[in-house]
Design a protein around this motif. Structure first.
Motif, short mmCIF file in Angstrom:
data_model
loop_
_atom_site.label_atom_id
_atom_site.label_comp_id
_atom_site.label_asym_id
_atom_site.label_seq_id
_atom_site.Cartn_x
_atom_site.Cartn_y
_atom_site.Cartn_z
N TYR A 64 42.01 43.26 43.82
CA TYR A 64 42.03 43.85 42.49
C TYR A 64 43.38 44.51 42.21
CZ TYR A 64 37.04 42.99 42.50
OH TYR A 64 35.81 42.38 42.56
N LYS B 271 38.30 39.24 50.58
CA LYS B 271 37.64 39.70 49.36
C LYS B 271 38.57 39.54 48.16
CE LYS B 271 34.81 43.09 51.82
NZ LYS B 271 34.42 44.53 51.90
N THR B 272 38.05 39.83 46.99
CA THR B 272 38.85 39.77 45.77
C THR B 272 39.90 40.88 45.79
OG1 THR B 272 36.98 38.88 44.54
CG2 THR B 272 38.79 39.84 43.25
N LEU C 214 35.88 45.00 39.09
CA LEU C 214 35.45 46.07 39.98
C LEU C 214 35.24 47.32 39.15
CD1 LEU C 214 35.10 47.03 43.03
CD2 LEU C 214 37.42 47.92 42.78
N GLU D 262 30.75 45.32 41.93
CA GLU D 262 31.51 44.12 41.62
C GLU D 262 30.71 43.23 40.69
OE1 GLU D 262 34.52 42.45 44.69
OE2 GLU D 262 32.70 42.89 45.80
N SER D 263 31.40 42.65 39.71
CA SER D 263 30.71 41.76 38.76
C SER D 263 30.57 40.37 39.36
CB SER D 263 31.52 41.67 37.47
OG SER D 263 32.70 40.89 37.67
N LYS E 46 36.92 38.44 39.13
CA LYS E 46 35.82 39.40 39.09
C LYS E 46 36.32 40.71 38.51
CE LYS E 46 33.20 37.93 43.21
NZ LYS E 46 32.69 38.39 44.52
N THR F 15 40.41 44.49 37.20
CA THR F 15 40.17 43.09 37.52
C THR F 15 41.31 42.59 38.39
OG1 THR F 15 39.65 40.91 36.56
CG2 THR F 15 41.33 42.22 35.44
N GLN G 32 31.44 36.40 39.34
CA GLN G 32 32.73 35.73 39.16
C GLN G 32 32.77 35.08 37.79
OE1 GLN G 32 33.97 32.16 41.62
NE2 GLN G 32 35.08 33.76 42.69
#
Length: 500
Positions: free
Chosen positions: A472, A469-470, A497, A31-32, A495, A487, A34
């Motif tokens: 995606y 969590k984010t 992925l 994961e990048s 973020k 994303t 934010q």
């Protein structure tokens, strides 16, 4: 009251038979950091990762085009807002090297259309806009009528030197269709040619490729009488493959016997073009099996025609062991499937993925204020067909899925097919052998990596539980150099992925 509580408990927990709490995918997950979204536009028009590792996202809002560029570590390094015309809309894109070319149509008047190309260089962070051509259309018409779920009106040659664009040019007293070929680098016109012009017959474009010599192959469905698919129990159309160059135009008619075919796609192998798709014995909205028409590219002669019924495994994946066998024995046909993806592996095998799509309506009650009718979009089951290099059907599988939005993406890695999508936190394993990929009313969601081996064996692997969590959206993902990057479209702070 006890009965009500019991029903609620069953709804909450009765469909979680296959609890997969931990990550099970073999892919490496990253994961990048934010990043902030300066302007909120949810829908992504184009997302691309260059060979040097930069990732760019292009979005079209009501007034602007937004460009975000990220470095190799997916940290934002550039953002640009480009003003666009009020009636300028996205129609397609092509990506290669360090560039994304986004095609838009501007409608200044009811019968006037202008095709633009926005070129984004993500190495130098530059943008240019060029008018490709103007066209007059009949009232309410468009340049790209007859399009389907796939982007089929734009193609680039394998050597990346040429771009082909197929458009409709339907006027009051004629149905004409045109090809434009441009040089990729400077977008100078190489040639423009009308390849089908008839007073009554309509041509529905299916697919398009261009070779390294700027020769275009355009495939479509030619209606013989009006626009109806079926007349007197037979197909009212035939497929036509056009071969178009700067100095010559030729074509071959691909006549159907007792089959109905909704659409075909082109797969080029050596000196042959394989026209692949699905056939039915009832109507073009149904599906009984796969078909392949092999055409010699040099002289457009038909080399072979192959049709194969759906394997029993397709029915078992959708309906279970017993019911699937009955449907196969009775040769029951599927319906409402549209081709989304075509992929080719290192051995020359071609994978075609189609999704069941249809709409329904439901009434939304508003109490004393009455209510309203709402259109519901269904993106349901997925059909997977693998054809070998000779056009023979190797195997077929399907995914028993339910969704109300475009939800999945695919890529090939090490000759394994990966289907990335969101589903319920725990996949439902039914007693009849099916695995249902959907999200229950009270259930949180998870991101899955569903993998098919080259032999068609399937494994269901969890990437993450989405709760807390984010979330995606794999539909907008991009696959380059062994990495799948996606994303989210849900939050202002987002973020990336990466799966590799």
């Amino acid at each position: 009251m006890k009965k009500i509580k019991l029903v609620l408990l069953l709804c909450l927990f009765g469909y979680t038979l296959n609890a997969q709490e931990e990550v099970t995918t073999a892919l490496k997950i990253t994961e990048s950091a934010q990043y902030k979204d300066e302007v909120k536009v949810d829908e992504i028009s184009a997302m691309y990762t260059s060979p040097t590792g930069k990732t760019a996202i292009v979005r079209l809002g009501k007034k602007n085009i937004l460009l975000d560029v990220f470095d190799n570590n997916l940290n934002k390094e550039f953002f640009k807002i480009i003003k666009k015309e009020k009636k300028e809309v996205y129609k397609g894109h092509l990506s290669y090297d360090d560039e994304i070319k986004v095609f838009t149509v501007f409608s200044p008047k009811k019968k006037e259309r202008i095709l633009y190309c926005h070129t984004f260089n993500i190495k130098n962070n530059t943008h240019t806009k060029k008018k490709l051509f103007e066209a007059n259309v009949k009232k309410g018409g468009g340049l790209f009528t007859g399009s389907n779920k796939r982007q089929t009106s734009f193609a680039q040659s394998p050597n990346q030197q040429y771009i082909a664009i197929a458009t409709d040019d339907i006027k009051k007293k004629s149905n004409s269709y045109r090809i434009h070929v441009f040089e990729t680098e400077n977008l100078n016109l190489v040639y423009s040619k009308s390849y089908r012009d008839h007073e009554k017959q309509h041509f529905a474009h299916n697919d398009l490729i261009i070779d390294d010599d700027a020769t275009v192959f355009s495939l479509g469905k030619l209606y013989l009488n009006g626009k109806s698919d079926k007349i007197n129990g037979r197909a009212n159309y035939q497929f036509v493959l056009h071969k178009i160059s700067q100095n010559n135009t030729s074509h071959v008619d691909i006549k159907l016997e007792d089959e109905f075919v909704r659409t075909l796609v082109i797969s080029q192998k050596n000196n042959q073009l394989h026209l692949l798709g699905f056939y039915s014995e009832k109507n073009s909205g149904r599906l009984k099996g796969g078909c392949d028409f092999a055409i010699n590219a040099s002289d457009l002669t038909i080399a072979s025609k192959k049709i194969t019924e759906l394997p029993q495994q397709v029915y078992e994946d959708l309906y279970g062991y017993r019911r699937g066998k009955r449907k196969k024995d009775k040769a029951k046909e599927l319906r409402n499937f549209y081709i989304d993806y075509t992929l080719e592996d290192t051995q020359g095998n071609t994978y075609i993925l189609a999704e069941e799509f249809y709409t329904t309506t439901r009434y939304i009650a508003m109490g004393i204020n009455g209510g309203y009718w709402e259109t519901v979009f269904h993106y349901d089951d997925i059909l997977i067909m693998k054809f070998d290099a000779n056009g023979e059907l190797d195997w077929g599988r399907s995914l028993f899925k339910r969704s109300e939005a475009p939800s999945y993406n695919v890529f090939l890695k090490d000759d394994q097919l990966h289907v990335i999508l969101n589903s319920g936190k725990n996949l439902l394993e039914k007693k009849d052998g099916r695995t249902k990929v959907s999200q229950g009313w009270f259930e949180s969601s998870s991101l899955y990596d569903i993998v098919y081996s080259s032999e068609g064996k399937v494994s269901y692997n969890k990437v993450q539980n989405n709760k807390g969590k984010t979330y995606y959206t794999p539909f907008y993902g991009t696959f380059t150099d062994g990495k799948f990057i996606t994303t989210t479209t849900r939050r202002k702070k987002k973020k990336f992925l990466t799966l590799e």
